[in-house]
Scaffold this active site. Sequence first.
Site, PDB file in Angstrom:
ATOM      1  N   ASP A  16       0.826  -1.209   0.000  1.00  0.00           N
ATOM      2  CA  ASP A  16       0.000   0.000   0.000  1.00  0.00           C
ATOM      3  C   ASP A  16       0.858   1.255   0.000  1.00  0.00           C
ATOM      4  O   ASP A  16       0.424   2.322  -0.446  1.00  0.00           O
ATOM      5  CB  ASP A  16      -0.934   0.012   1.219  1.00  0.00           C
ATOM      6  CG  ASP A  16      -0.166   0.035   2.528  1.00  0.00           C
ATOM      7  OD1 ASP A  16       0.836  -0.687   2.631  1.00  0.00           O
ATOM      8  OD2 ASP A  16      -0.575   0.786   3.436  1.00  0.00           O
ATOM      9  N   MET A  46       3.841   1.394  -1.650  1.00  0.00           N
ATOM     10  CA  MET A  46       4.467   1.485  -2.968  1.00  0.00           C
ATOM     11  C   MET A  46       3.497   1.999  -4.024  1.00  0.00           C
ATOM     12  O   MET A  46       3.895   2.564  -5.030  1.00  0.00           O
ATOM     13  CB  MET A  46       5.007   0.107  -3.388  1.00  0.00           C
ATOM     14  CG  MET A  46       6.241  -0.330  -2.622  1.00  0.00           C
ATOM     15  SD  MET A  46       6.969  -1.823  -3.304  1.00  0.00           S
ATOM     16  CE  MET A  46       5.710  -3.037  -2.878  1.00  0.00           C
ATOM     17  N   CYS A  47       2.193   1.822  -3.823  1.00  0.00           N
ATOM     18  CA  CYS A  47       1.185   2.285  -4.769  1.00  0.00           C
ATOM     19  C   CYS A  47       0.568   3.583  -4.265  1.00  0.00           C
ATOM     20  O   CYS A  47       0.499   3.833  -3.061  1.00  0.00           O
ATOM     21  CB  CYS A  47       0.093   1.232  -4.961  1.00  0.00           C
ATOM     22  SG  CYS A  47       0.705  -0.333  -5.606  1.00  0.00           S
ATOM     23  N   THR A  48       0.136   4.427  -5.201  1.00  0.00           N
ATOM     24  CA  THR A  48      -0.536   5.662  -4.828  1.00  0.00           C
ATOM     25  C   THR A  48      -1.981   5.326  -4.488  1.00  0.00           C
ATOM     26  O   THR A  48      -2.823   5.170  -5.372  1.00  0.00           O
ATOM     27  CB  THR A  48      -0.475   6.688  -5.971  1.00  0.00           C
ATOM     28  OG1 THR A  48       0.888   6.885  -6.325  1.00  0.00           O
ATOM     29  CG2 THR A  48      -1.081   8.004  -5.554  1.00  0.00           C
ATOM     30  N   VAL A  49      -2.270   5.212  -3.187  1.00  0.00           N
ATOM     31  CA  VAL A  49      -3.612   4.868  -2.745  1.00  0.00           C
ATOM     32  C   VAL A  49      -4.382   6.172  -2.570  1.00  0.00           C
ATOM     33  O   VAL A  49      -4.108   6.956  -1.654  1.00  0.00           O
ATOM     34  CB  VAL A  49      -3.589   4.070  -1.429  1.00  0.00           C
ATOM     35  CG1 VAL A  49      -5.007   3.728  -0.985  1.00  0.00           C
ATOM     36  CG2 VAL A  49      -2.752   2.809  -1.605  1.00  0.00           C
TER      37      VAL A  49
END
Length: 631
Positions: free
Chosen positions: A499, A501-504
Amino acid sequence: MSDIHLKFVSPCQSFLDTSFFQELARLKLDVLKLDSTTKELTSSIDTSHIPRGSSCAHLFLDSDSFKDRKPREGELLIKGSLHNFNTIEEFKKVDKTKFLRDRADELWKEGTNDPNNCVKFSIISFADLKAFKFFYWVCVPCFQLDSLNPTVEDTGLLPSPSKFNEWFVTHPSCWSCLVTDSGELIEFNKSNSARSSTLCMRDTSSVEMVPSALTKSFVSLLKHFSPDLKKVRLVFIRSGKASSFWVDVDVSSVKGSEKAGLKVSGWERNLQNKLTPRAVDLSSLIDPLHVADQSLDLNLKLMKWRIAPEIDLGIIKSTSVLLLGSGTLGCYVARVLLAWGVRKITFVDNGTVSFSNPVRQPLFTFSSCGKPKAKAAADSLREIFPLVEAEGVELAVPMIGHPITNEAKQIEDYERLLELVKAHDVLFLLMDSRETRWLPTVLGYAEDKIVINAALGFDSYLVMRHGNYKREQKADRLGCYFCQDIVAPSDSLTDRTLDQMCTVTRPGVALMAASQSVELLVSILQHPKRNSGGPDEKVILGDLPHQIRGFLSEFKTLKLRTTAYEHCSACSSTIIEECKSRGWDFVRDALNDYKTVEDLCGLSEVQLKAEEVMNDVLYEWNDDGEDGELL
């Protein structure tokens, strides 16, 4: 009035609508290809509406001319032929005299069977479909027996043309008729010629008492049918009630009834009254790319009509934009830039399209998965609008605090990035991590570029423009993305969970940030000083803010301003000048150890002073908190 030669005007003036060439281009591409055989045409002449100032009726040709159609009300259909050549050389080499004579010979032969078939037109043409230019020449052949030289004996206006008009209405395909001695109107043909010495014709001329050159063809056929005929009355029917007239002519000069030869005329003169072909350039109308180009600009140009007449669309169109990051923000920013008319957009990214991307990133589809993001985004943008100059560059932006692992490759990426920054007017920073934005920020200042930064949170976003840099300018300079930090950016990617590493983020946040970042750029471009305009100034489109912070949870937007921090790790004069002078050597030191940047810009000293202040506070707190020695 004897011994006065009968004079004539051109039978018609051609008018070729743009749809005629559009249909010719379509047929050439999809149907005819290399087929250069003669194609039949159907045109129309409206003798009831001859334009004022014109000496003759117009021959109209449009896309329907390639079809076999029925006449509309008031129209007189005329058959024709198209001779389209495959090369401009073939078009130029056509023997125009022979071509016209061959057509006249064909019409003479058809006219001897049915005089109404002696009126036709022909077009020679060449279609240059690369440049969408068309070369053409129209002819309406008119022929006259060599030995025929009609002379006028008497002439006058026709007092009552109504019965002639009524006859032609009931015979729409007839160009002529005969009048018997009893006044009866009959069809003009060989068998009826012996019963009459009066020939009646539709007249396409508008010149007073001067008929069209088609008269020569009909008189020659009449003399051919009745060789002993010496005098004939010619009746010319026009649409105007007071303009129809008659002419008595002497045709006795013909010796013998056999066709000894024909005099031929009929090539149309151009606007300069010269016998030469015409050329028309319809690239802006026929080329679909030009049509798309005009359509794209339509909404923008409509703004100038009433809403924003002073807006400069040219500066927007000529601005080149570098998008660092081809993900959600990059895709949406590119679409808004395209809608504003920006024509040069370059994507930079080192990732590939994953299966989770297409639903959030509008330039990708399921078939894009596995492809390099930057190239796939550029390809998609060109599919949307082929005239956009879109390029995808696959490279990894060197990141501060991430030690060198392959110096040769990272030098290559740095030099390519520097080359791209120099080649573009505007940089958009749209990456996932802070450390990826550091080097482009420094290069943007060093190369004096407009830099727009957009960053996302879960339900918030930041859009800002970086200020301009002048070495001597100390006060009131707008800050950058890193001006509120007291530490230089470092490696924030190692040991991150999925979560992290990803643009949430909420799906709508990216659209809001992307649209406002492009709108901010457009406003900057409308200011006479471009990015030097202050945050309190206005342009034709409204405000020119420094920062826009949006909070979706509260549906609230704030406009903020931050001045440049003298010890900023990205825009302080020490950092920028060090980058200008040392180039890759400076970048390499920053990559290997972000502390070198803090030492250069003075952040290390700031941190040290902060620690000293904190220690003093803690010491005083400890002193104040002593309860005394316990017994």
